[in-house]
Each structure stands twice: as C-alpha cells, then as structure tokens.
Design a protein around this motif. Structure first.
Motif, short mmCIF file in Angstrom:
data_model
loop_
_atom_site.label_atom_id
_atom_site.label_comp_id
_atom_site.label_asym_id
_atom_site.label_seq_id
_atom_site.Cartn_x
_atom_site.Cartn_y
_atom_site.Cartn_z
N GLU A 12 -8.43 -2.03 -8.92
CA GLU A 12 -7.34 -2.04 -7.94
C GLU A 12 -7.29 -0.71 -7.20
O GLU A 12 -7.62 0.32 -7.74
N ASP A 13 -6.86 -0.77 -5.92
CA ASP A 13 -6.70 0.44 -5.13
C ASP A 13 -5.27 0.59 -4.61
O ASP A 13 -4.99 1.45 -3.79
N GLY A 14 -4.37 -0.24 -5.10
CA GLY A 14 -2.98 -0.20 -4.65
C GLY A 14 -2.71 -1.06 -3.43
O GLY A 14 -1.57 -1.24 -3.03
N LYS A 15 -3.78 -1.62 -2.84
CA LYS A 15 -3.63 -2.45 -1.63
C LYS A 15 -4.40 -3.77 -1.75
O LYS A 15 -4.33 -4.58 -0.85
N ARG A 16 -5.10 -3.97 -2.83
CA ARG A 16 -5.97 -5.15 -2.97
C ARG A 16 -5.20 -6.41 -3.39
O ARG A 16 -5.52 -7.50 -2.93
N VAL A 18 -1.41 -8.38 -4.50
CA VAL A 18 0.04 -8.48 -4.60
C VAL A 18 0.35 -9.45 -5.73
O VAL A 18 -0.41 -10.40 -5.96
N ARG A 46 1.49 -10.80 4.28
CA ARG A 46 0.90 -9.87 3.32
C ARG A 46 -0.42 -9.30 3.86
O ARG A 46 -1.20 -10.02 4.47
N ALA A 47 -0.65 -8.03 3.59
CA ALA A 47 -1.88 -7.37 4.00
C ALA A 47 -2.94 -7.39 2.90
O ALA A 47 -4.11 -7.14 3.15
N GLU A 48 -2.52 -7.67 1.66
CA GLU A 48 -3.45 -7.67 0.54
C GLU A 48 -4.45 -8.82 0.68
O GLU A 48 -4.20 -9.80 1.38
#
Length: 100
Positions: A12-16, A18, A46-48
């Motif tokens: 995980e990178d904090g944005k991958r 939700v 969502r951007a994920e």
C-alpha cells in the motif's frame, strides 16, 4: 490475514486502496438495488484503484457475501481482527469496472 498475501497484492502507498465499512439500507428499501446504487455512486468519486471490505460469510447464510461477489468483489482470504471476533472474508474489487 490468516494466510499472508503476496507482497504485490498487499503493498500500500496510502492511495491505492479504500476500505468500505458498511452500507445499511432500511428494511423497506432492501431488494430494490438501493445499496448497489449507493455503493457505485460512492465509488464514482474515489481516486483509489481498488476497494476492499470484510464480510462475515455466515451472515444471511452466505447471501451477503454472494451479493458482494455479484458486485464484482472476489475473496482474497480470511481475517480475524480480534481473538473474539468472527472470521471474515476479505474481499477486493477494482473501483472502476468495465461493465459498470
């Protein structure tokens, strides 16, 4: 996870990814596609790249998990967050789906 996932899947990178906690629909509105519509509307913003959730496979004699599978989720494995909690199915799907 009760069985570790491959690093490529778990990284995980904090944005991958939700995580969805719950969708609750009043009993009178169940069976009309309302939960699915709320779910898809939320994911639209969502951007994920993917969404994950936990499902108790015993809920509704498996019907709740089957609904999520119909929504495009696949089971990755099992997780027991606490020693006294049920064993949950960990499910994952892409935020954007080709057939959505």
């Amino acid at each position: 996870m009760l069985t570790p996932l491959p690093d490529a899947l778990a990284t995980e990178d904090g944005k991958r990814t939700v995580s969805l906690n719950e969708i609750v629909v009043r009993k009178a509105w169940r069976g009309r596609g309302v939960a699915w519509q709320l779910h898809e509307a939320w994911l639209t913003h969502r951007a994920e790249e993917r969404v994950t959730l936990l499902v108790n496979p015993l809920n509704g004699d498996g019907a709740v998990q089957a609904v999520h599978e119909a929504w495009g989720y696949r089971k990755l494995g099992d997780q027991q967050p606490f020693a006294d909690s049920p064993v949950f199915s960990v499910m994952l799907r892409s935020v954007a789906q080709a057939d959505a």
